[in-house]
Design a protein around this motif. Structure first.
Motif, short mmCIF file in Angstrom:
data_model
loop_
_atom_site.label_atom_id
_atom_site.label_comp_id
_atom_site.label_asym_id
_atom_site.label_seq_id
_atom_site.Cartn_x
_atom_site.Cartn_y
_atom_site.Cartn_z
N HIS A 20 -49.69 -20.29 10.49
CA HIS A 20 -50.30 -20.84 11.32
C HIS A 20 -49.43 -20.82 12.71
CE1 HIS A 20 -53.52 -23.98 12.36
NE2 HIS A 20 -52.92 -23.82 13.52
N HIS A 22 -50.03 -19.41 17.27
CA HIS A 22 -51.25 -19.42 18.09
C HIS A 22 -50.22 -18.27 19.22
CE1 HIS A 22 -53.94 -22.76 16.91
NE2 HIS A 22 -52.83 -23.15 16.75
N GLU A 107 -59.11 -22.75 13.39
CA GLU A 107 -58.70 -23.94 12.54
C GLU A 107 -60.12 -25.22 13.05
OE1 GLU A 107 -55.63 -26.54 14.16
OE2 GLU A 107 -55.18 -24.72 15.50
N HIS A 168 -53.69 -27.76 7.26
CA HIS A 168 -52.42 -27.25 8.07
C HIS A 168 -51.73 -28.27 8.47
CE1 HIS A 168 -51.84 -27.20 12.45
NE2 HIS A 168 -53.28 -27.36 12.45
N ASP A 218 -47.19 -23.32 13.72
CA ASP A 218 -48.01 -23.89 14.77
C ASP A 218 -47.37 -23.56 16.13
OD1 ASP A 218 -50.51 -25.08 15.47
OD2 ASP A 218 -49.97 -27.10 15.44
ZN LIG Z 1 -52.92 -24.83 15.34
#
Ligand SMILES: [Zn+2]
Ligand SMILES: [Zn+2]
Length: 269
Positions: A20, A22, A107, A168, A218
């Motif tokens: 996970h 971005h 998500e 997550h 994350d």
């Molecule tokens: Zn995230």
């Protein structure tokens, strides 16, 4: 001046992933994405999943995943952004989800900590996207902050066990973890497990069987302790992975093999 690198690469031959991140988000990596991805590979982080948070952002996630080997994407609308979500948004997500690099819907979820969208919109579009995932036969990536009881109720009522997926950046109690495990979900652990004060979180994660655990960054958020306060990136998931192996009492070799099996089991990559 030599830059101090406080996190060591994994020993040669070991391979993990970032479930996970971005990487397509804003301009956090616009200057050095190639370098960030190469550094991840050098550290042993060979697979990455870049996560969409709204329709436009999901399109970017898919585009960047299509530009790199072993980079995958999810498409979905984050609870912060669900206010105003309409039929046309669902149609565009459904269309995007057909692209081969898309491994999950997400998500999606509930965030009652920040409440950036009204709660009823969050609940409605969590269920809407969960059902969309069921129709598309894709797992979901769930974000939950300060909303575990409500999330669990919705997951039960709407048979989330038939869909499956990942919780997550898990932040709940041991009992919360147990509920998600019983529904067949995987628990993904992020940087906070390395924070000195996260004793409670470590206690929850210690109870999750190793065959249901994943690791994530994350990124660009939630940097692990050695790089706390700086931009996060997939290579730094190694710090979280090492902390997790220590907590579970397994070798890095065993941990890497088991977690890779887990990722394959839930996302197929
Ligand atoms: Zn995230
Ligand atoms: Zn999230």
């Amino acid at each position: 001046m030599k830059r101090k690198v406080p996190i060591e690469p994994l020993p040669k031959g070991l391979s993990i992933f970032d479930s996970h991140c971005h990487l397509h988000f804003g301009d956090h990596y616009s200057e050095d994405l190639d370098e960030v991805i190469n550094r991840a590979r050098r550290y042993g982080v060979t697979r990455m999943v870049t996560i969409g948070i709204d329709c436009e952002d999901s399109e970017k996630a898919v585009a960047v995943a299509e530009s790199y080997d072993n980079l995958f994407a999810t498409v979905g609308v984050h609870p912060h952004d669900v206010a105003g979500m309409s039929k046309s948004h669902y149609l565009s997500l459904e269309r995007l989800a057909q692209r081969p690099k898309v491994v999950a819907i997400g998500e999606i979820g509930l965030d009652f900590y920040r409440n950036l969208s009204p709660r009823e919109d969050q609940e409605r579009h969590f269920v809407g996207q969960l059902n969309m995932a069921r129709d598309l036969k894709k797992p979901v990536v769930i974000h939950c902050r300060d909303a575990h009881p409500e999330l669990q109720r919705l997951m039960r009522e709407h048979r989330a066990h038939e869909v499956g997926g990942i919780i997550h950046c898990f932040s709940g109690s041991p009992d919360d973890a147990q509920v998600y495990l019983e529904m067949g979900f995987y628990i993904s652990v992020a940087g906070p497990i390395t924070y000195p004060k996260a004793e409670l979180l470590r206690r929850s994660v210690a109870k999750v069987p190793i065959n249901r655990l994943l690791v994530e960054t994350d990124a660009p958020f939630l940097s692990p302790q050695p790089v706390r306060g700086k931009r996060n990136e997939p290579a730094w998931v190694v710090a979280t992975f090492v902390a997790l192996c220590r907590l579970k009492g397994v070798s890095l070799q065993e941990g890497a093999t088991q977690l890779s099996t887990n990722l394959k089991g839930v996302l197929g990559v």
